[in-house]
Motif scaffolding. Structure first.
Motif, PDB file in Angstrom:
ATOM      1  N   THR A  94       1.033  -1.344  -0.042  1.00  0.00           N
ATOM      2  CA  THR A  94      -0.076  -0.034  -0.082  1.00  0.00           C
ATOM      3  C   THR A  94       0.898   1.310   0.008  1.00  0.00           C
ATOM      4  OG1 THR A  94       0.042   0.036   2.446  1.00  0.00           O
ATOM      5  CG2 THR A  94      -1.825  -1.004   1.051  1.00  0.00           C
TER       6      THR A  94
ATOM      7  N   ILE B 121      -0.234   5.151   1.184  1.00  0.00           N
ATOM      8  CA  ILE B 121      -1.264   5.771   1.950  1.00  0.00           C
ATOM      9  C   ILE B 121      -0.656   7.332   2.289  1.00  0.00           C
ATOM     10  CG2 ILE B 121      -3.332   6.101   3.683  1.00  0.00           C
ATOM     11  CD1 ILE B 121      -3.026   2.956   3.581  1.00  0.00           C
TER      12      ILE B 121
ATOM     13  N   VAL C 280     -11.668  11.727   0.232  1.00  0.00           N
ATOM     14  CA  VAL C 280     -11.098  10.391   0.269  1.00  0.00           C
ATOM     15  C   VAL C 280     -11.155   9.640  -1.043  1.00  0.00           C
ATOM     16  CG1 VAL C 280     -11.663   8.403   1.410  1.00  0.00           C
ATOM     17  CG2 VAL C 280     -12.017  10.568   2.747  1.00  0.00           C
TER      18      VAL C 280
ATOM     19  N   THR D  77      -9.851   5.818  -2.079  1.00  0.00           N
ATOM     20  CA  THR D  77      -9.027   4.599  -1.636  1.00  0.00           C
ATOM     21  C   THR D  77      -9.346   3.584  -2.694  1.00  0.00           C
ATOM     22  OG1 THR D  77     -10.960   3.593  -0.617  1.00  0.00           O
ATOM     23  CG2 THR D  77      -9.561   5.070   0.738  1.00  0.00           C
TER      24      THR D  77
ATOM     25  N   ASP E  46     -14.736   4.525   0.830  1.00  0.00           N
ATOM     26  CA  ASP E  46     -14.644   5.972   0.843  1.00  0.00           C
ATOM     27  C   ASP E  46     -15.779   6.690   1.167  1.00  0.00           C
ATOM     28  OD1 ASP E  46     -12.305   5.657  -0.894  1.00  0.00           O
ATOM     29  OD2 ASP E  46     -13.330   6.363  -2.894  1.00  0.00           O
TER      30      ASP E  46
ATOM     31  N   ILE F 279      -7.670  11.663   2.467  1.00  0.00           N
ATOM     32  CA  ILE F 279      -6.673  10.426   2.282  1.00  0.00           C
ATOM     33  C   ILE F 279      -6.633  10.238   0.872  1.00  0.00           C
ATOM     34  CG2 ILE F 279      -7.028   8.069   2.748  1.00  0.00           C
ATOM     35  CD1 ILE F 279      -8.836   8.502   4.955  1.00  0.00           C
ATOM     36  N   ARG F 280      -5.551   9.803   0.442  1.00  0.00           N
ATOM     37  CA  ARG F 280      -5.169   8.964  -0.824  1.00  0.00           C
ATOM     38  C   ARG F 280      -4.426   7.866  -0.441  1.00  0.00           C
ATOM     39  NH1 ARG F 280      -8.142  12.138  -1.883  1.00  0.00           N
ATOM     40  NH2 ARG F 280      -7.788  14.166  -3.448  1.00  0.00           N
ATOM     41  N   ALA F 281      -5.145   6.878  -0.987  1.00  0.00           N
ATOM     42  CA  ALA F 281      -4.724   5.433  -0.688  1.00  0.00           C
ATOM     43  C   ALA F 281      -4.669   4.670  -1.822  1.00  0.00           C
ATOM     44  CB  ALA F 281      -5.409   4.936   0.572  1.00  0.00           C
ATOM     45  N   GLU F 282      -3.739   3.737  -2.181  1.00  0.00           N
ATOM     46  CA  GLU F 282      -3.616   2.842  -3.257  1.00  0.00           C
ATOM     47  C   GLU F 282      -3.019   1.524  -2.476  1.00  0.00           C
ATOM     48  OE1 GLU F 282      -1.128   4.486  -6.219  1.00  0.00           O
ATOM     49  OE2 GLU F 282      -2.347   6.316  -6.648  1.00  0.00           O
TER      50      GLU F 282
ATOM     51  N   GLU G 201      -8.997  -6.396  -1.041  1.00  0.00           N
ATOM     52  CA  GLU G 201      -8.876  -5.143  -0.163  1.00  0.00           C
ATOM     53  C   GLU G 201      -8.283  -5.082   1.227  1.00  0.00           C
ATOM     54  OE1 GLU G 201     -12.793  -6.963   0.314  1.00  0.00           O
ATOM     55  OE2 GLU G 201     -11.332  -7.117  -0.932  1.00  0.00           O
TER      56      GLU G 201
ATOM     57  N   LEU H 241      -5.389  -2.776   2.033  1.00  0.00           N
ATOM     58  CA  LEU H 241      -5.810  -1.405   1.838  1.00  0.00           C
ATOM     59  C   LEU H 241      -6.464  -0.910   3.064  1.00  0.00           C
ATOM     60  CD1 LEU H 241      -5.349   1.349  -0.071  1.00  0.00           C
ATOM     61  CD2 LEU H 241      -7.752   0.571  -0.773  1.00  0.00           C
TER      62      LEU H 241
ATOM     63  N   THR I 234      -4.904   1.581   6.139  1.00  0.00           N
ATOM     64  CA  THR I 234      -5.856   2.727   6.292  1.00  0.00           C
ATOM     65  C   THR I 234      -6.063   3.030   7.861  1.00  0.00           C
ATOM     66  OG1 THR I 234      -6.676   2.967   3.952  1.00  0.00           O
ATOM     67  CG2 THR I 234      -7.739   4.280   5.698  1.00  0.00           C
TER      68      THR I 234
END
Length: 191
Positions: free
Chosen positions: A13, A15, A29, A31, A37, A53-56, A63, A66, A70
């Motif tokens: 991840t 984040i 948000v 994700t 989100d 939040i920027r999450a990859e 999932e 992630l 988070t």
């Protein structure tokens, strides 16, 4: 300003999270998981926290990583933004209905992490979000924020139950982080 910026990058991840406990409920948000989100945005709105939040993550696997990471990052951001916790109410509780669902959350920002969650889900997924990850998200958040959370929810619709749970958590947090004085609310004098 009770704010925090936390980043976490692993092989699974990436984040970046920004949190302002004294915000107005503005959320931004992203994700890659629509329902996640949605509930994180709902949390920020109802807690009146500003949250970005920027999450990859490795969603090609599933999932889990992630959502877990988070929870870790949001928990660390809460702890950092609260600092030494002087003056906060410390305790918060909320009871939130959403149609047929009803969620109850009581929490203590007391420096000890613990989760008690009473929730059963009929469906394995809401959108692309695994209902198994509700417990795991709150476990990792509570552990990293060092808060005790008791939560329960009942109802028929899993979407409603999870959303009510996140809203109840939001309102409980809103009460618990409120500044009520100058001292740490503990007989020890510190949390």
């Amino acid at each position: 300003m009770r704010t925090s910026k936390i980043s976490r990058k692993t092989k699974e991840t990436d984040i970046q999270l920004e949190l302002n406990l004294d915000g107005s409920g503005v959320a931004d948000v992203s994700t890659g998981l629509g329902f996640f989100d949605h509930i994180l945005t709902s949390f920020a709105r109802h807690a009146e926290f500003n949250l970005k939040i920027r999450a990859e993550g490795d969603l090609y696997v599933d999932e889990h990583h992630l959502v877990e990471d988070t929870g870790i990052v949001l928990g660390k951001a809460l702890a950092e933004a609260l600092g030494n916790m002087a003056g906060i109410a410390r305790f918060g509780e909320a009871r939130i209905p959403m149609d047929e669902a009803l969620a109850d959350v009581a929490l203590d920002i007391g420096g000890r992490s613990y989760l008690v969650l009473k929730a059963d889900f009929a469906s394995p997924l809401v959108g692309q979000f695994s209902t198994q990850l509700v417990r795991h998200f709150f476990e990792t958040l509570a552990s990293n924020a060092k808060i005790t959370v008791h939560a329960s929810v009942y109802g028929d619709n899993d979407h409603h139950k999870i959303e009510a749970l996140f809203k109840a958590f939001a309102y409980a947090m809103k009460k618990a982080v409120k500044i009520e004085g100058k001292d740490v609310k503990s007989t020890k004098g510190t949390l």
